[in-house]
Design an enzyme around this catalytic site. Structure first.
Site, PDB file in Angstrom:
ATOM      1  N   GLU A  50      34.627  30.916  26.734  1.00 59.03           N
ATOM      2  CA  GLU A  50      34.873  32.060  25.865  1.00 59.03           C
ATOM      3  C   GLU A  50      34.617  31.629  24.424  1.00 59.03           C
ATOM      4  OE1 GLU A  50      38.725  33.776  26.719  1.00 59.03           O
ATOM      5  OE2 GLU A  50      38.250  33.827  28.851  1.00 59.03           O
TER       6      GLU A  50
ATOM      7  N   LYS B 126      45.182  27.340  35.320  1.00 52.29           N
ATOM      8  CA  LYS B 126      45.223  27.853  36.700  1.00 52.29           C
ATOM      9  C   LYS B 126      44.333  27.044  37.638  1.00 52.29           C
ATOM     10  CE  LYS B 126      41.703  31.489  36.891  1.00 52.29           C
ATOM     11  NZ  LYS B 126      40.760  30.790  37.756  1.00 52.29           N
TER      12      LYS B 126
ATOM     13  N   CYS C 122      41.413  29.456  32.266  1.00 52.01           N
ATOM     14  CA  CYS C 122      40.822  28.637  33.335  1.00 52.01           C
ATOM     15  C   CYS C 122      41.555  27.328  33.614  1.00 52.01           C
ATOM     16  CB  CYS C 122      39.367  28.344  32.996  1.00 52.01           C
ATOM     17  SG  CYS C 122      38.357  29.828  33.106  1.00 52.01           S
TER      18      CYS C 122
HETATM   19  N1  LIG Z   1      37.049  33.548  31.336  1.00 52.48           N
HETATM   20  C1  LIG Z   1      36.396  32.408  31.440  1.00 52.48           C
HETATM   21  O1  LIG Z   1      36.183  31.695  30.455  1.00 52.48           O
HETATM   22  C2  LIG Z   1      35.885  31.949  32.781  1.00 52.48           C
HETATM   23  C3  LIG Z   1      34.926  30.916  32.822  1.00 52.48           C
HETATM   24  C4  LIG Z   1      34.467  30.491  34.065  1.00 52.48           C
HETATM   25  C5  LIG Z   1      34.979  31.053  35.234  1.00 52.48           C
HETATM   26  N2  LIG Z   1      35.922  32.023  35.147  1.00 52.48           N
HETATM   27  C6  LIG Z   1      36.417  32.605  36.403  1.00 52.48           C
HETATM   28  O2  LIG Z   1      35.795  33.873  36.584  1.00 52.48           O
HETATM   29  C7  LIG Z   1      36.713  34.808  37.191  1.00 52.48           C
HETATM   30  C8  LIG Z   1      36.871  36.013  36.289  1.00 52.48           C
HETATM   31  O3  LIG Z   1      37.467  35.597  35.076  1.00 52.48           O
HETATM   32  P1  LIG Z   1      37.541  36.567  33.824  1.00 52.48           P
HETATM   33  O4  LIG Z   1      38.060  35.760  32.700  1.00 52.48           O
HETATM   34  O5  LIG Z   1      36.269  37.294  33.674  1.00 52.48           O
HETATM   35  O6  LIG Z   1      38.676  37.591  34.324  1.00 52.48           O
HETATM   36  P2  LIG Z   1      39.047  38.989  33.717  1.00 52.48           P
HETATM   37  O7  LIG Z   1      40.466  39.229  34.068  1.00 52.48           O
HETATM   38  O8  LIG Z   1      38.629  39.067  32.277  1.00 52.48           O
HETATM   39  O9  LIG Z   1      38.124  40.029  34.513  1.00 52.48           O
HETATM   40  C9  LIG Z   1      38.273  40.313  35.859  1.00 52.48           C
HETATM   41  C10 LIG Z   1      37.907  41.780  36.070  1.00 52.48           C
HETATM   42  O10 LIG Z   1      37.851  42.072  37.459  1.00 52.48           O
HETATM   43  C11 LIG Z   1      38.355  43.380  37.649  1.00 52.48           C
HETATM   44  N3  LIG Z   1      38.729  43.552  39.057  1.00 52.48           N
HETATM   45  C12 LIG Z   1      39.832  43.078  39.703  1.00 52.48           C
HETATM   46  N4  LIG Z   1      39.800  43.445  40.992  1.00 52.48           N
HETATM   47  C13 LIG Z   1      38.646  44.137  41.177  1.00 52.48           C
HETATM   48  C14 LIG Z   1      38.051  44.772  42.304  1.00 52.48           C
HETATM   49  N5  LIG Z   1      38.619  44.732  43.522  1.00 52.48           N
HETATM   50  N6  LIG Z   1      36.876  45.422  42.143  1.00 52.48           N
HETATM   51  C15 LIG Z   1      36.283  45.463  40.919  1.00 52.48           C
HETATM   52  N7  LIG Z   1      36.814  44.874  39.811  1.00 52.48           N
HETATM   53  C16 LIG Z   1      37.972  44.224  39.952  1.00 52.48           C
HETATM   54  C17 LIG Z   1      39.508  43.459  36.689  1.00 52.48           C
HETATM   55  O11 LIG Z   1      39.875  44.800  36.416  1.00 52.48           O
HETATM   56  C18 LIG Z   1      38.923  42.740  35.466  1.00 52.48           C
HETATM   57  O12 LIG Z   1      38.277  43.643  34.595  1.00 52.48           O
HETATM   58  C19 LIG Z   1      37.999  34.007  37.414  1.00 52.48           C
HETATM   59  O13 LIG Z   1      37.998  33.502  38.709  1.00 52.48           O
HETATM   60  C20 LIG Z   1      37.894  32.881  36.399  1.00 52.48           C
HETATM   61  O14 LIG Z   1      38.607  31.748  36.806  1.00 52.48           O
HETATM   62  C21 LIG Z   1      36.384  32.490  33.963  1.00 52.48           C
END
Ligand SMILES: NC(=O)c1ccc[n+]([C@@H]2O[C@H](COP(=O)([O-])OP(=O)(O)OC[C@H]3O[C@@H](n4cnc5c(N)ncnc54)[C@H](O)[C@@H]3O)[C@@H](O)[C@H]2O)c1
Length: 435
Positions: free
Chosen positions: A149, A259, A256
């Site tokens: 981010e 968790k 990240c």
């Molecule tokens: N944020 C980061 O920097 C980052 C970096 C690498 C990996 N990740 C991983 O990526 C994944 C997402 O992280 P994020 O930060 O984008 O999360 P986030 O909470 O910002 O976004 C997740 C989105 O998924 C939506 N959602 C939930 N259930 C759903 C469904 N059944 N159908 C459709 N949409 C649905 C939520 O409403 C939300 O908008 C996580 O597993 C995280 O560990 C995050």
């Protein structure tokens, strides 16, 4: 761009999903982005980004024609064969990753042999295999995301590596994923699903280990009169070590590391293996945030009745993400000791308000410091380095600053009359020490 385009479905339009969707649209693909959050979809349809991330607004408006936002997974299934799953996987009380959102997606896709689930959400090793047991005809590709981010768009468009894990039978899907990533460059790591899942967890665990390691070195440096920033500089020049993630501070946070470390520790534990190193990494990180209070008490004695300003609330600069931000622990510990906490963050106030109900929110650094007994720099926002610390010091009841990120110029702060303490650096006396 002279490449074949491929309609793409993205499920979950949060940080990872929206970055994935807008970047693939930027590459010329048409993208259907799905989210269960109808308000979020309405905002996105109106061209608004629901969170703070540099450059994403620009990409969203430039590629609006290629982006469709919907609450229905069926719309993505209709248009695309590749479905990038980007839903959140928060921790449960046990430390395991909560896969209920992933399960919800799995429950909605068709096991028709024509689609591929491309898992970008961070999931425990074994998740892909479990999904394949449920949906045997759908192809499954593990394609973990490594963006950060604050620089998410650049990270996505210029990856150091792209990990693509698929098991026998699903090669067509792995090839299709490789093709959409190909124009971005970066080393392709083609492997099996379980190894791809482990690459993501192990990478985050290793980075967090570096942070906890240097924080422990910082704590020892304080005892022996060394300066951890010098130690880290000297260590980092060794290419086997490298200089990144060797910044001592008040510990890691964010959506990240906390968790993912818990999830990997729990994953190991579920198999009967006690991951001792990870246990220590997590504990060091927890204690590191709390050490700041000791630094305050050293100068102020009891914190009851004191006013402490938190400069920066987000877990890191250039984001308004408050997930596992160190400010949350600090505010609650300070309040527990009877202090009044003021907070200022250039962009995170809105997301922080709900999480920090008893914190007094301020509009500027100056307002946060007015009459304060101490300040803690929590997030290294550039505006803090550019501030006029001489006049800011005059506003404080006691110019004591704990620099939780070793971000400011210690000598300049001391010249400005501050009692300045970093993390793992020699402490000082100044006006603040007279209290
Ligand atoms: N944020 C980061 O920097 C980052 C970096 C690498 C990996 N990740 C991983 O990526 C994944 C997402 O992280 P994020 O930060 O984008 O999360 P986030 O909470 O910002 O976004 C997740 C989105 O998924 C939506 N959602 C939930 N259930 C759903 C469904 N059944 N159908 C459709 N949409 C649905 C939520 O409403 C939300 O908008 C996580 O597993 C995280 O560990 C995050």
């Amino acid at each position: 761009m002279n490449q074949k385009t491929e309609p793409i479905g993205v499920i979950g339009a949060g940080w990872v999903g929206l970055v994935t969707a807008t970047c693939f649209a930027e590459l010329g693909h048409s993208v259907v982005a799905v989210d269960v959050d109808a308000d979020k979809i309405a905002e996105l349809r109106a061209g608004e980004v629901p969170f703070h991330e540099p450059k994403i607004d620009e990409l969203l408006s430039r590629n609006a024609e290629r982006l469709t936002f919907t609450t229905e997974i069926a719309d993505a299934l209709e248009e695309a064969r590749l479905l990038f799953v980007c839903v959140d996987t928060p921790p449960t009380y046990s430390g395991d990753a909560d896969l209920s959102r992933v399960q919800a997606v799995v429950g909605e896709v068709r096991d028709d042999g024509e689609h591929a689930l491309v898992m970008k959400s961070t999931v425990p090793a074994g998740t892909g295999a479990a999904i394949k047991r449920e949906l045997s005809d759908i192809a499954y590709v593990s394609c973990p995301e490594f963006l950060k981010e604050g620089s998410a768009i650049d990270d996505f468009l210029h990856p150091e590596r792209v990990v693509i894990g698929a098991d026998p039978g699903d090669e067509w899907a792995a090839d299709a994923v490789a093709a959409v990533y190909e124009p971005l460059g970066g080393e392709m790591v083609r492997t099996d699903v379980a190894s791809a899942e482990m690459i993501k967890l192990a990478s985050n665990a290793f980075l967090a280990t570096k942070i906890s390691f240097i924080n422990e070195i910082a704590n020892v440096s304080e005892e022996v009169g060394a300066d951890v920033t010098e130690v880290a500089r000297g260590m980092g020049l060794d290419q086997r070590i490298g200089s990144s993630f060797l910044k001592a501070g008040i510990g890691y946070g964010g959506s990240c590391f906390p968790k993912d470390l818990k999830s990997l520790k729990q994953l190991a534990g579920n198999t009967g293996y006690h991951f001792q190193l990870l246990t220590a990494v997590i504990e060091v990180n927890e204690l590191q945030k709390r050490r700041v209070l000791k630094k305050l008490e050293k100068h102020l004695g009891s914190l009851a009745g004191r006013t402490v300003a938190l400069l920066g609330l987000a877990f890191k600069p250039d984001t308004d993400d408050m997930r596992e931000a160190s400010s949350l622990v600090l505010a609650s510990r300070l309040q527990g000791e009877g202090a009044t906490v003021r907070g200022y963050d250039p962009v995170a106030e809105e997301s922080a308000r709900e999480l920090l109900p008893d914190v007094v929110f301020c509009e500027s650094v100056a307002e946060a410091l007015d009459g304060a007994d101490a300040a803690i720099l929590v997030t290294e926002w550039p505006e803090f380095a550019e501030a006029d610390w001489v006049s800011l010091g005059d506003r404080m009841a006691n110019p004591l600053l704990i620099d939780g990120r070793n971000f400011l110029d210690a000598a300049a702060l001391r010249d400005a009359g501050f009692t300045y303490e970093g993390i793992g650096r020699a402490s000082s006396t100044g006006r603040g020490a007279q209290v």
